[in-house]
Design a protein around this motif. Structure first.
Motif, PDB file in Angstrom:
ATOM      1  N   VAL A 108      35.933  51.092  44.355  1.00 14.16           N
ATOM      2  CA  VAL A 108      35.350  50.918  43.017  1.00 14.16           C
ATOM      3  C   VAL A 108      35.242  49.428  42.696  1.00 14.16           C
ATOM      4  N   LEU A 109      34.071  49.049  42.179  1.00 15.16           N
ATOM      5  CA  LEU A 109      33.853  47.667  41.741  1.00 15.16           C
ATOM      6  C   LEU A 109      33.796  47.645  40.219  1.00 15.16           C
ATOM      7  N   ILE A 110      34.615  46.766  39.613  1.00  9.34           N
ATOM      8  CA  ILE A 110      34.570  46.595  38.157  1.00  9.34           C
ATOM      9  C   ILE A 110      33.977  45.226  37.852  1.00  9.34           C
ATOM     10  N   LEU A 111      32.815  45.221  37.215  1.00 12.39           N
ATOM     11  CA  LEU A 111      32.212  43.945  36.813  1.00 12.39           C
ATOM     12  C   LEU A 111      32.754  43.612  35.433  1.00 12.39           C
ATOM     13  N   GLY A 112      33.494  42.521  35.321  1.00 11.72           N
ATOM     14  CA  GLY A 112      34.144  42.170  34.054  1.00 11.72           C
ATOM     15  C   GLY A 112      35.528  42.791  33.988  1.00 11.72           C
ATOM     16  N   GLY A 113      36.453  42.264  34.792  1.00  8.10           N
ATOM     17  CA  GLY A 113      37.778  42.889  34.916  1.00  8.10           C
ATOM     18  C   GLY A 113      38.820  42.397  33.934  1.00  8.10           C
ATOM     19  N   SER A 114      38.563  41.267  33.261  1.00 12.93           N
ATOM     20  CA  SER A 114      39.670  40.643  32.514  1.00 12.93           C
ATOM     21  C   SER A 114      39.716  41.001  31.034  1.00 12.93           C
ATOM     22  N   GLY A 115      38.708  41.698  30.509  1.00 12.51           N
ATOM     23  CA  GLY A 115      38.681  42.040  29.083  1.00 12.51           C
ATOM     24  C   GLY A 115      39.420  43.340  28.806  1.00 12.51           C
ATOM     25  N   ALA A 134      37.522  43.628  41.400  1.00 10.16           N
ATOM     26  CA  ALA A 134      37.111  43.262  40.032  1.00 10.16           C
ATOM     27  C   ALA A 134      36.591  41.837  40.002  1.00 10.16           C
ATOM     28  N   THR A 135      35.589  41.587  39.154  1.00  8.98           N
ATOM     29  CA  THR A 135      35.107  40.219  38.980  1.00  8.98           C
ATOM     30  C   THR A 135      35.736  39.608  37.727  1.00  8.98           C
ATOM     31  N   CYS A 136      36.010  38.318  37.799  1.00 10.23           N
ATOM     32  CA  CYS A 136      36.592  37.586  36.661  1.00 10.23           C
ATOM     33  C   CYS A 136      36.504  36.103  37.001  1.00 10.23           C
ATOM     34  N   THR A 137      36.994  35.240  36.109  1.00 10.19           N
ATOM     35  CA  THR A 137      37.068  33.824  36.459  1.00 10.19           C
ATOM     36  C   THR A 137      38.390  33.571  37.178  1.00 10.19           C
ATOM     37  N   ALA A 138      38.461  32.424  37.874  1.00  6.11           N
ATOM     38  CA  ALA A 138      39.624  32.149  38.722  1.00  6.11           C
ATOM     39  C   ALA A 138      40.923  32.171  37.920  1.00  6.11           C
ATOM     40  N   ASN A 139      40.876  31.757  36.636  1.00  5.74           N
ATOM     41  CA  ASN A 139      42.133  31.705  35.876  1.00  5.74           C
ATOM     42  C   ASN A 139      42.687  33.091  35.521  1.00  5.74           C
ATOM     43  N   ASP A 150      42.966  45.257  43.913  1.00  6.17           N
ATOM     44  CA  ASP A 150      43.161  44.967  45.339  1.00  6.17           C
ATOM     45  C   ASP A 150      42.446  43.690  45.734  1.00  6.17           C
ATOM     46  N   HIS A 151      41.316  43.437  45.070  1.00  2.34           N
ATOM     47  CA  HIS A 151      40.523  42.274  45.443  1.00  2.34           C
ATOM     48  C   HIS A 151      39.876  41.718  44.185  1.00  2.34           C
ATOM     49  N   VAL A 152      39.901  40.406  44.013  1.00  2.00           N
ATOM     50  CA  VAL A 152      39.251  39.819  42.843  1.00  2.00           C
ATOM     51  C   VAL A 152      38.224  38.788  43.290  1.00  2.00           C
ATOM     52  N   VAL A 153      37.132  38.724  42.566  1.00  2.00           N
ATOM     53  CA  VAL A 153      36.025  37.842  42.944  1.00  2.00           C
ATOM     54  C   VAL A 153      35.690  36.956  41.752  1.00  2.00           C
ATOM     55  N   ASP A 154      35.630  35.652  41.992  1.00  2.00           N
ATOM     56  CA  ASP A 154      35.346  34.694  40.920  1.00  2.00           C
ATOM     57  C   ASP A 154      33.842  34.668  40.663  1.00  2.00           C
ATOM     58  N   TYR A 155      33.440  35.124  39.466  1.00  5.19           N
ATOM     59  CA  TYR A 155      32.001  35.208  39.208  1.00  5.19           C
ATOM     60  C   TYR A 155      31.402  33.848  38.877  1.00  5.19           C
ATOM     61  N   GLN A 156      32.267  32.818  38.746  1.00  2.00           N
ATOM     62  CA  GLN A 156      31.736  31.497  38.417  1.00  2.00           C
ATOM     63  C   GLN A 156      31.709  30.542  39.611  1.00  2.00           C
ATOM     64  N   ALA A 157      32.445  30.885  40.676  1.00  2.00           N
ATOM     65  CA  ALA A 157      32.576  29.957  41.794  1.00  2.00           C
ATOM     66  C   ALA A 157      31.237  29.751  42.503  1.00  2.00           C
TER      67      ALA A 157
END
Ligand SMILES: NC(=O)c1ccc[n+]([C@@H]2O[C@H](COP(=O)([O-])OP(=O)(O)OC[C@H]3O[C@@H](n4cnc5c(N)ncnc54)[C@H](OP(=O)(O)O)[C@@H]3O)[C@@H](O)[C@H]2O)c1
Length: 296
Positions: A108-115, A134-139, A150-157
């Protein structure tokens, strides 16, 4: 139409409008038909969009919108759950067909994981055994990893699309970001395998506001219908999800909270006297969980 079906209020009397959709508190009175709850019960709920007002001292809710508050949670913690929990439930379960018994091993991919939605969705999907990216910013990386991602992707990098294309294809995409994401996110799904994209960011309310109830619903129906057909021809399912109030679903969710598989993520609590500051904070974006108003 929903707020005042009998047209009891004079035209233009919609304001002042009391804001707030989540509530946690104590029942002071019940209707004659209500047997599941009694005065003194500690409960929580999310009310539907046509009757907001949970920032008031007293809230009227239908019995089927209310759930027992988990004993281990404070009211501030419990108030952080209903709206995001039920919106996520609507997207994953009612719309997307995911359940406890069919999630294990699904990618499963969650776009916008930090809200608010993302932090709840990660926990629910992990409790059900899914593999979550999940996508989020590095912080927010360590925050989301701690929640179980399991895996996070920085959408700003760099291009988030490019980074995600390097991953194995997904069985399910939950989109909490919207806009341009629709142009590429469906290409990340396994085609012809029942894979599904569900977005919570839809123009439904905007259409109703702009065009009125009938035309707005017609426009929304036409838009989503054409997109469903377009993506079906490519072998993936495309869906819109909307928050649905439901005490019974909330009860199921609260069982996971009792089992400590899900915890409310409260970013900041504002006292009632600082409601304007709380809304300004939310308008500023970059949420890391939920903002809560406390009556104290
Ligand atoms: N259809 C419905 O009934 C329904 C119900 C509930 C919510 N929603 C919608 O669902 C969306 C999410 O709700 P929410 O409560 O989770 O919002 P939120 O609490 O404000 O969180 C949004 C999160 O997304 C992150 N973000 C922003 N741009 C991003 C991007 N391009 N890629 C990845 N992450 C990004 C933000 O952090 P950073 O900016 O720091 O990255 C923030 O953490 C909202 O648009 C909301 O309106 C719809």
């Amino acid at each position: 139409m929903k707020r005042d079906p009998l047209h009891l209020n004079p035209a233009g009397s919609e304001f002042p409008l009391i804001l707030g959709r989540d509530v946690s508190g104590v029942i002071v009175e019940t209707g004659l038909d209500v047997s599941y709850f009694k005065p003194g019960d500690e409960v929580c709920a999310a009310v539907p969009p046509w009757k907001p007002g949970t920032l008031a001292e007293f809230v009227v809710a239908s019995a089927n919108e209310v759930a027992q508050k988990p004993k281990a949670l404070s009211h501030s913690q419990a108030a952080a759950l209903p709206f995001v929990a039920l919106s996520t439930w609507s997207a994953l379960v009612n719309t997307g067909g995911l359940r406890k018994d069919n999630c294990r091993g699904k990618r499963v991919l969650i776009l916008g994981g930090s809200g608010g939605i993302g932090t709840f969705a990660i926990q629910l999907l992990k409790a059900w055994g899914a593999h979550v990216t999940a996508t989020c910013t590095a912080n927010a990386f360590s925050f989301l990893k701690d929640l179980g991602a399991d895996h996070v992707v920085d959408y700003q990098a760099q291009s988030v699309e490019k980074q995600l294309k390097e991953q194995e294809l997904f069985d399910f995409v939950l989109d909490n970001v919207g806009g341009h994401t629709e142009k590429w996110a469906l290409n990340l799904l396994k085609p012809w395998s029942g894979a599904t994209y569900v977005t919570l960011v839809t123009p439904f309310m905007l259409n109703v506001d702009r065009l009125g109830v009938a035309d707005g619903m017609f426009r929304s129906g036409a838009t989503v219908g054409s997109k469903i057909l377009k993506h079906l021809s490519r072998g993936v399912h495309y869906r819109w999800a909307l928050f649905i109030p439901s005490g019974p679903s909330l009860d199921e969710i609260m069982e996971l909270v009792d089992e400590r598989k899900i915890q409310p993520i409260v970013e900041q609590i504002f006292p009632f006297s600082e409601v304007p500051q709380a809304f300004l904070k939310m308008e500023g974006g970059h949420a890391r969980g939920k903002t809560v108003i406390s009556r104290d």
